[in-house]
Design a protein around this motif. Sequence first.
Motif, PDB file in Angstrom:
ATOM      1  N   ARG A 200     -27.991 -17.309 -25.406  1.00 17.96           N
ATOM      2  CA  ARG A 200     -28.468 -16.129 -24.693  1.00 17.96           C
ATOM      3  C   ARG A 200     -29.197 -15.131 -25.584  1.00 17.96           C
ATOM      4  O   ARG A 200     -30.038 -14.383 -25.106  1.00 17.96           O
ATOM      5  CB  ARG A 200     -27.302 -15.404 -23.981  1.00 17.96           C
ATOM      6  N   ALA A 201     -28.863 -15.080 -26.882  1.00 15.69           N
ATOM      7  CA  ALA A 201     -29.527 -14.106 -27.758  1.00 15.69           C
ATOM      8  C   ALA A 201     -29.218 -14.419 -29.212  1.00 15.69           C
ATOM      9  O   ALA A 201     -28.251 -15.123 -29.524  1.00 15.69           O
ATOM     10  CB  ALA A 201     -29.084 -12.686 -27.418  1.00 15.69           C
TER      11      ALA A 201
ATOM     12  N   LEU B 213     -31.821  -7.337 -31.681  1.00 17.99           N
ATOM     13  CA  LEU B 213     -31.494  -8.427 -30.751  1.00 17.99           C
ATOM     14  C   LEU B 213     -32.767  -9.166 -30.365  1.00 17.99           C
ATOM     15  O   LEU B 213     -33.754  -8.544 -29.938  1.00 17.99           O
ATOM     16  CB  LEU B 213     -30.808  -7.863 -29.510  1.00 17.99           C
ATOM     17  N   GLN B 214     -32.737 -10.484 -30.518  1.00 17.89           N
ATOM     18  CA  GLN B 214     -33.887 -11.320 -30.213  1.00 17.89           C
ATOM     19  C   GLN B 214     -33.541 -12.346 -29.141  1.00 17.89           C
ATOM     20  O   GLN B 214     -32.374 -12.659 -28.923  1.00 17.89           O
ATOM     21  CB  GLN B 214     -34.368 -12.031 -31.490  1.00 17.89           C
ATOM     22  N   HIS B 215     -34.593 -12.887 -28.509  1.00 14.85           N
ATOM     23  CA  HIS B 215     -34.393 -13.852 -27.424  1.00 14.85           C
ATOM     24  C   HIS B 215     -35.434 -14.977 -27.542  1.00 14.85           C
ATOM     25  O   HIS B 215     -36.392 -15.023 -26.769  1.00 14.85           O
ATOM     26  CB  HIS B 215     -34.490 -13.162 -26.060  1.00 14.85           C
TER      27      HIS B 215
ATOM     28  N   GLN C 279     -22.513  -7.841 -26.718  1.00 12.70           N
ATOM     29  CA  GLN C 279     -23.570  -7.572 -27.690  1.00 12.70           C
ATOM     30  C   GLN C 279     -23.633  -6.087 -28.044  1.00 12.70           C
ATOM     31  O   GLN C 279     -23.776  -5.722 -29.222  1.00 12.70           O
ATOM     32  CB  GLN C 279     -24.911  -8.056 -27.137  1.00 12.70           C
TER      33      GLN C 279
END
Length: 200
Positions: free
Chosen positions: A172-173, A148-150, A132
């Motif tokens: 994962r993201a 980046l988001q989750h 990433q």
Amino acid sequence: MTSQYLDAVAKRRSIYALGKNLTQSNSDIVELAEKAIELAPSAFNNQTTRAVFLFNENHDKLWDLTLERLRPEVPSEEAFKNTQAKIEGFKAAYGTILYFTDVDIVKSFEENFTLYADNFADWAEQGQGNAQFNVWTAFANENIGANLQHYNPLIDADVKSAFNIPASWKLRAEMPFGSIEAGAGDKEYMNRSDRFKVLD
């Protein structure tokens, strides 16, 4: 001492004001990201990171399904309006990369290298971070903004269904990316003496 690498790394910031005004083609973006992921190190070179690139209606579909999945989780209508505005910001981006870990590969290494079995899940997460970060930095150096988001695991089942994701791929993201419509703010850093120790 100067470092071109650190200059490049310094350009990588969380950009939330994203747009669709990119000059790169979809194929150029995919090629850049794929190369960045391939160059990222992984434990035992097991290459557990997977990526799915979403453009156009598929990009929109991701953020629409995310918003709908969040609706029952948000406690009030006012809070949901704030959530909706945030999701619309991600949807305004040019595209999204979904990052996955292939858990079947992780399991196979746990079985084949039992001495290190307890570490492979953690090492897969480290591999994710490497991949990433590589993509994020490569994008920044091409003037492509990203953050980046989750929203995993809330959206895992919906994502698998919507985009025909293999059963062994664990989300994962999510990385929305696009043109930089406004830069990141100033970033504060911890006092180095609280963070690092040098033993001469």
